[in-house]
Structure formats: C-alpha cells, structure tokens
Design a protein around this motif. Structure first.
Motif, PDB file in Angstrom:
ATOM      1  N   GLY A 152       0.793  -1.216   0.000  1.00  0.00           N
ATOM      2  CA  GLY A 152       0.000   0.000   0.000  1.00  0.00           C
ATOM      3  C   GLY A 152       0.826   1.267   0.000  1.00  0.00           C
ATOM      4  N   GLU A 153       2.157   1.136   0.172  1.00  0.00           N
ATOM      5  CA  GLU A 153       3.056   2.281   0.129  1.00  0.00           C
ATOM      6  C   GLU A 153       3.843   2.263  -1.180  1.00  0.00           C
ATOM      7  OE1 GLU A 153       3.056   4.651   2.403  1.00  0.00           O
ATOM      8  OE2 GLU A 153       1.501   3.582   3.528  1.00  0.00           O
ATOM      9  N   THR A 154       4.559   3.356  -1.450  1.00  0.00           N
ATOM     10  CA  THR A 154       5.311   3.460  -2.701  1.00  0.00           C
ATOM     11  C   THR A 154       6.803   3.365  -2.431  1.00  0.00           C
ATOM     12  OG1 THR A 154       5.366   5.869  -2.561  1.00  0.00           O
ATOM     13  CG2 THR A 154       3.549   4.871  -3.787  1.00  0.00           C
ATOM     14  N   GLY A 155       7.513   2.850  -3.418  1.00  0.00           N
ATOM     15  CA  GLY A 155       8.960   2.769  -3.330  1.00  0.00           C
ATOM     16  C   GLY A 155       9.607   4.107  -3.619  1.00  0.00           C
ATOM     17  N   ILE A 174       9.883   1.302  -8.068  1.00  0.00           N
ATOM     18  CA  ILE A 174      11.182   1.605  -7.464  1.00  0.00           C
ATOM     19  C   ILE A 174      11.969   2.422  -8.483  1.00  0.00           C
ATOM     20  CG2 ILE A 174      13.407   0.633  -6.748  1.00  0.00           C
ATOM     21  CD1 ILE A 174      11.907  -1.754  -5.600  1.00  0.00           C
ATOM     22  N   ASN A 175      12.504   3.555  -8.060  1.00  0.00           N
ATOM     23  CA  ASN A 175      13.209   4.462  -8.986  1.00  0.00           C
ATOM     24  C   ASN A 175      12.317   4.878 -10.149  1.00  0.00           C
ATOM     25  OD1 ASN A 175      15.387   4.087  -7.319  1.00  0.00           O
ATOM     26  ND2 ASN A 175      16.734   3.180  -8.857  1.00  0.00           N
ATOM     27  N   ARG A 176      11.012   4.947  -9.894  1.00  0.00           N
ATOM     28  CA  ARG A 176       9.974   5.361 -10.856  1.00  0.00           C
ATOM     29  C   ARG A 176       9.621   4.261 -11.850  1.00  0.00           C
ATOM     30  NH1 ARG A 176      11.050  11.047 -13.512  1.00  0.00           N
ATOM     31  NH2 ARG A 176      12.895   9.982 -14.317  1.00  0.00           N
ATOM     32  N   PHE A 177      10.356   3.163 -11.878  1.00  0.00           N
ATOM     33  CA  PHE A 177      10.061   2.064 -12.791  1.00  0.00           C
ATOM     34  C   PHE A 177       9.200   1.011 -12.093  1.00  0.00           C
ATOM     35  CE2 PHE A 177      14.191   3.717 -14.361  1.00  0.00           C
ATOM     36  CZ  PHE A 177      13.791   4.072 -15.646  1.00  0.00           C
ATOM     37  N   THR A 193      18.753   0.539 -10.192  1.00  0.00           N
ATOM     38  CA  THR A 193      17.405  -0.010 -10.078  1.00  0.00           C
ATOM     39  C   THR A 193      17.446  -1.500  -9.755  1.00  0.00           C
ATOM     40  OG1 THR A 193      16.603   1.652 -11.649  1.00  0.00           O
ATOM     41  CG2 THR A 193      15.216  -0.292 -11.300  1.00  0.00           C
ATOM     42  N   ALA A 194      18.297  -2.247 -10.452  1.00  0.00           N
ATOM     43  CA  ALA A 194      18.397  -3.683 -10.195  1.00  0.00           C
ATOM     44  C   ALA A 194      18.830  -3.961  -8.760  1.00  0.00           C
ATOM     45  CB  ALA A 194      19.364  -4.326 -11.177  1.00  0.00           C
TER      46      ALA A 194
END
Length: 717
Positions: free
Chosen positions: A72-75, A170-173, A255-256
């Motif tokens: 429910g939260e964002t990275g 994560i990192n917008r991706f 990102t990875a």
C-alpha cells in the motif's frame, strides 16, 4: 507533361496508394494522446556516483530507503546514485494493467490523472503502491499462459502451480517479484515453501532513449520464465531493466540493486542470482556484471552485444552506406548486387530477400529526381537497423507515438546521447555529447585488398560517404503519418538530409567527443572485458534472417574478455539452429557451475567451470553438432575455421571491413599519413603507390591506424 510534373504525379499516386494500404491495416487513434505530457518538471539535485578511474573500483553509497516497501506504500521515486530524475517522463502503469499512477502534483507536470472524465491532478514520477496478485501457469502445445486469480480463487487453487506476484514502483520504474507458493500461503506476504532458493533477475531488450517509465506486465514476466518458475525459481524484474526504455546502465544497475534488495528484505538471500535476457537484456548483464558486485552471480546473455555504445559505431554507418548506394554512387547498378554491399557493410546482405518497407525507395527516388526502382535484395543494415539512426542519434527526432505535446517536444533533445548527458556532458547548445566518429575510416578497405571492389569504387565511396552532421544542424526526419496512423512513411530515407555532402573536397566526416568517450569508458557504458563471473552466451543463428542479432557479437565480447584477463575460460558460447531453444539447458548448466562455486568458494569461475561445459553449436533437433575449445575458430582469432564456424558462418561489420579489429571497441582511431599506411603494407596486395595523390585528397586528415590505442580510452584503463 514535363519530367518534373510527371514525377509529382507519380509521387502523388504512390503516396495515395500507400496511404490506402496503411489505413486498411492500422488503427487511427492512439490512447496515449489522452495522457499527453504538456509541461516539464524541473529535477531536484540527486547524487551521481564518481567514476574515476573506473566505476568497478568505486564503492556504492549506503542505502537510504528502508526496505521492504510496505504494501500500500510506494517505493523510492529518486534513485540512489545515478543522478537527477529525467523529465519529461511518461507513465505507463496503465499499459502494464496496473491502473493510473498516483497524483503527485497539481501544477500540470507529467501525465493527467483522471477520475471519470475529470482531471484530478498530475503524475510526474508515476508512483504506484506495492500490491500483491496471484497467478497460475497453464500450458498448451508448448505455449504457456499466465492466468490471474483473485484471492478467494487462489486460496482454493490446488490443481496447478500457484504464484504470488508483487508489483509497485522503485526508482519510478515498475518492479515485479514472482514467488512460487502453496495455496495455504495466500493472503500473507512472506510464504516461500515452493521456492528452491535460487533467484533469476530477468532483463529485457529493445532500443530506448529514456523519457518513459516503460511497460511491465506480470503475465509477460512469468511466461518468459515459465519453465524456471515451474522448476521452483523465483523471478524478479523491472521496466528499468528493459533497454526499450533506457540504455543508462548506471540507472539500470541502481534499479536492479534496489529491486533485489526489496526481494531479499522479504525472503532472505538466495543461494545465487542468475541474470537472463536477450539483446539489450544481454548486454545489461555484461555491464552490470563488469561494473558492480552483489547483484548477479552468473550471466546468461541471449543474442547479446557487449554493450550498446560500441554497437552504435558500426550501426550508425548503416544509413551512411545505404544513402551512398541509393543516392550517391556513380554506378548504382553495381550496388544492386546486395552481396557486393556485404563486402563494405560487413553485415550480411542477400539478393532477392524482400524488404518490408521497400516501397520507400522508389518514393524517395522520385522525390530526389531519380528514376524509381524497387530494391531486389536486403541487408541486415536495413532489415535490422532501419530507423534507429534517427532514434538514437538525432536530437530532433523524438517518438512517433503522441506521448508529448508539441511544446514539450520542442524543448527536449531526443537521443541516446541526451539520455546519458549527465555522464557524457553537453555541448554549448545543451546537447548530449556523442562518441561517434568516422574520421580516417577507410570504408571497404578489406574489399579493396581482396579484389571485391575496384580502386575507383573505393575512392568514390570514401569521397562521398560523409558523416552525420553536428547535432545542432540536424533536422527531424520528414515522416508522413497518413490520417493519424502510427505507421511512418519515411520521406527522407537513410537520413540523407542529415548527412554531409562533398563540395570542394570529400564530404566531411564526423568528429566525436573525446570527453564523452572517456566518460563512457569510466562510467561502465563500455564493456572492457572486466568480468570474472560464469557466462553462458547463447544465441540462435539468425544470419540468414538478416536479423540484427548477429553471431559475431558474441566474439566481440570474447575478444575483450581475453584481452582484459588473458583468457576467456569463464565465457562459454552456444549457437543453436533457430528452431532449437537452448535456454533450459543453459539454466541447468549454469546451476551446476554456480553450485560448484558455492561448494568451493576459493575457486574462480574459470576453475569451477564443469568439464562438460564447452563452446557448442546445436542442430535443429537439439542434438550437438560440435563442441570444444576450437569449434568457433575462424577469421576473428586468425585460426583455421572450426566445425561450428563452418556450420554457422558469421559476418563482420563496416569497421572490421575498414581494417578494424574484432573487439569492435575503438571509438576514435589514431591517424597516420597515407605514406605511412602504404609503407606499412595496409593496401597490399593492391599497389597503392601510384595513387598517393588521390588517397591524400580523399583522406586529408590521414587514415586509421587500427594497431594503435583508442584515443577515446583513458590512459589509466
């Protein structure tokens, strides 16, 4: 009717016929237009890793985000160490079947977010809350399908395998974690009873220049690795690790690393992590394996290149050569033999091979005042690389799909170079510096020496081939999109309006940026062979398809590995008939290799390689045609042709045909005088001494010394 009027009539009729044909087969509307970006956000400052002397020697900073991301939260919406966010940035959560992204501003930056027909805000960073889904896999006639289940159905499901999928950003991706589970583990996040403790990081390919979040459907991640999921592997991936969306390998690594951290924070450390992915997804493994530690333990690059940036060296020659053959040659009929073109381009070319966009040639010939003719052959340069020079190299090009408004398009420099401007630097106009250079390149030198072309042809090619204009002088391709279709009709074929022309002397060549070249090396955008992980480089043999994934690319990687570490014993090459897929066997072989290293941590990858794991080529039925250390010997290593090289012959590139080496990693060659080149015997058995004057006029700055050091490579590397 005069000649000019006749050409206009023919052009109009031809364009009309093409328009009708296009409209019959393709839709007029593009849903992306309703979410078009109209305003560009300003990025906040963000750390950028130091690269000196080389990225592989630089420690990564400690993580600042607390993993795992709560459901429910964002990275994190900013990366850890790969520089400021890029804007504009088009969100693609809807294309990924995940709904709209969260609103993060009311200033109009990014895409509009709707409630019904009303815009309730905008999203510039495309964040999504992390959430769980459940899937099963079914198989029919060898094809897998991933079927999504609601939680109630998943709890009752016990007739076929079950998988928990987590997705978020994560990192917008968009990231995806896939874990095999039992149905009693539905409803909780950490269950892993069906996991074999081995992790696959899935990379994907394509050609991208940034500015998009990218699409990632869970079902596609699963079907790509269906057999491995059924075998108990867990699989993770991110749209940031698909090169369709960026070739920024620093951002891809960042990102990875975080996606893997999300996985480990939930499930613990795996026994090992093996990469898999084709084309750009293969070269990403080479570069992440070279540049960093802690992400990958083994690599399975499929139909890969060593990296993107050295591929551009010869790929950006393609349009120059096609432009020459079509519009500039003094004897066009001589180049209607496509196998003669191969002697110059290096890449394969086949007579009578059809071209999908062959209608563009007579259309452009009519516009240029030539007698029109349809092509009677094809080449990998066309079949594989058509359109990519504009997309990668032209800052005025942008996207064919309507992601961005005209104002945003006008404010943005669209190119591969611009995507990496924070690494390569920018020029006085703010354009990302380019590494591409062709000063002193003697196109067709090998063909001259081998008697495939005449000296006058050699001179004419090199006098007229030219180079790409400086970026500030480039114009957008002239492309017609009839009545709103998305299928382009190219009206400036081969980018001819962006290529220099001969006037008083030879057509000027293009000077690359030494600064950009050095930064490309230091920042790990170039594969220099510095990798000691287990590698199984596997590919289908696609030369007869004129596919861009040419077999020789595996050997560019091998040459660089051997040059760097004195051997390539950790590098295995498999080539298979196009009807046999060796991927499952590659996973089994990699598993044996990595477990051997786990059992004997003191062993290097080369020492731990199982004796049975050798360079191999496979027949159509999967049987082994030949295996061993010499089966791929050939021109690339100056040895007698091996069995696999005979069975699956490979081709070269325009730069190899110009006298370059098989490592393919020279951005800017040192120059020598024509006199020195003749004295060194570089034209033999052709006697160039009587032609000194015309050679000097054709190459006024001198010619490439491919035995020298790349002037773009930092001396301390």
């Amino acid at each position: 009717m005069g000649k000019k009027a006749g050409i206009v009539v023919l052009f109009t009729l031809l364009l009309g016929a093409i328009t009708v044909a296009v409209l019959q087969h393709y839709p007029h509307q593009d849903e992306a237009s309703s979410r078009q970006i109209n305003a560009i956000a300003k990025p906040d400052a963000n750390p950028l890793l130091s690269f000196k002397p080389h990225i592989s020697a630089v420690p990564r900073p400690p993580e600042t985000f607390t993993f795992p991301i709560a459901l429910g939260e964002t990275g994190p919406a900013t990366n850890l160490y790969s520089g400021p966010n890029q804007y504009p940035f088009f969100c693609m959560t809807q294309e990924s079947e995940l709904g709209q992204p969260l609103v993060d501003n009311q200033q109009g930056f990014g895409i509009p977010v709707y409630q019904g027909d009303q815009v309730i805000g905008y999203s510039k960073d495309c964040s999504l809350p992390s959430q769980l889904f459940y899937f099963t896999l079914t198989e029919q006639n060898g094809e897998f399908t991933a079927i999504r289940l609601d939680e109630a159905a998943a709890r009752k499901h016990n007739s076929s395998p079950l998988f928990r999928v987590e997705q978020g950003t994560i990192n917008r991706f968009i990231y995806t974690l896939v874990m095999p589970i039992a149905n009693q583990e539905v409803g909780e996040r950490h269950g892993q009873s069906q996991w074999n403790k081995k992790l696959i990081y899935q990379f994907n390919g394509g050609s991208g220049i940034g500015y998009r979040q990218g699409r990632q459907k869970a079902s596609r991640v699963m079907t790509r690795q269906a057999q491995q999921l059924l075998d108990g592997y867990a699989v993770v991936s991110s749209s940031g690790n698909k090169t369709s969306y960026t070739y920024n390998m620093l951002l891809a690594e960042d990102t990875a690393r975080r996606v893997k951290q999300q996985f480990v924070s939930l499930y613990g450390e795996p026994l090992y992590t093996v990469g898999i992915g084709g084309s750009g997804g293969g070269l990403a493994q080479y570069l992440i394996g070279q540049n960093s530690t802690g992400i990958l333990d083994g690599l399975i690059p499929l139909y890969s290149y060593p990296d993107m940036i050295t591929q551009t060296t010869y790929a950006l020659d393609c349009d120059l050569l096609n432009n020459y053959f079509t519009f500039r040659s003094d004897n066009p009929k001589a180049w209607r033999d496509w196998e003669r073109r191969r002697q110059i381009e290096g890449l394969n070319a086949i007579n009578e091979f059809p071209q999908k966009a062959g209608f563009l040639q007579p259309l452009n010939q009519l516009m240029a005042g030539f007698v029109p003719s349809f092509p009677d052959g094809n080449s990998e340069c066309i079949n594989g690389y058509f359109g990519l020079s504009a997309f990668i190299n032209n800052p005025r090009q942008g996207f064919l799909r309507p992601f961005f408004s005209d104002d945003v398009i006008a404010q943005t420099h669209w190119s591969y170079w611009q995507d990496l401007k924070h690494i390569f630097g920018t020029d006085e106009q703010g354009l990302g510096r380019s590494t591409w250079d062709n000063i002193g390149v003697q196109y067709g030198l090998n063909a001259l020496r081998e008697g495939h072309i005449t000296f006058s042809e050699f001179i004419h090619i090199n006098h007229h081939i030219g180079g790409w204009k400086p970026q500030p002088e480039m114009r957008q391709e002239e492309i017609a999109l009839p009545l709103g279709t998305r299928i382009p009709i190219w009206l400036t074929l081969w980018g001819n309006h962006n290529i220099t022309k001969a006037s008083e002397g030879p057509a000027p060549r293009h000077q690359g940026s030494i600064q950009a070249m050095e930064q490309a090396y230091r920042a790990g955008q170039v594969f220099i062979g510095k990798v000691d992980l287990p590698i199984i480089d596997a590919r289908h043999y696609l030369e007869n398809e004129l596919d861009m994934h040419h077999m020789s690319a595996s050997f560019y990687s091998r040459v660089r590995i051997a040059q760097h570490q004195g051997h390539s014993d950790n590098h295995v090459i498999w080539v298979a008939h196009k009807d046999h897929n060796p991927t499952a066997a590659a996973f089994k072989a990699m598993d044996d290799w990595l477990l051997a290293m786990k059992d004997n941590p003191q062993l290097s990858a080369a020492d731990a390689r199982p004796d049975a794991l050798q360079d191999t080529c496979f027949n159509q039925d999967g049987s082994i045609y030949a295996a061993g250390s010499d089966v791929f010997d050939g021109q690339w290593n100056s040895k007698p042709q091996g069995q696999c090289q005979s069975r699956f012959p490979m081709f070269s590139t325009s730069r190899i045909q110009a006298g370059g080496g098989w490592g393919g990693d020279m951005f800017k060659c040192p120059l020598v005088s024509i006199e020195t080149a003749i004295d060194n015997g570089w034209y033999l058995p052709f006697d160039a001494r009587p032609h000194l004057g015309i050679l000097k006029a054709t190459f006024p700055q001198g010619v490439c010394n491919h035995e020298g050091r790349d002037l773009g490579r930092p001396g301390d590397l």
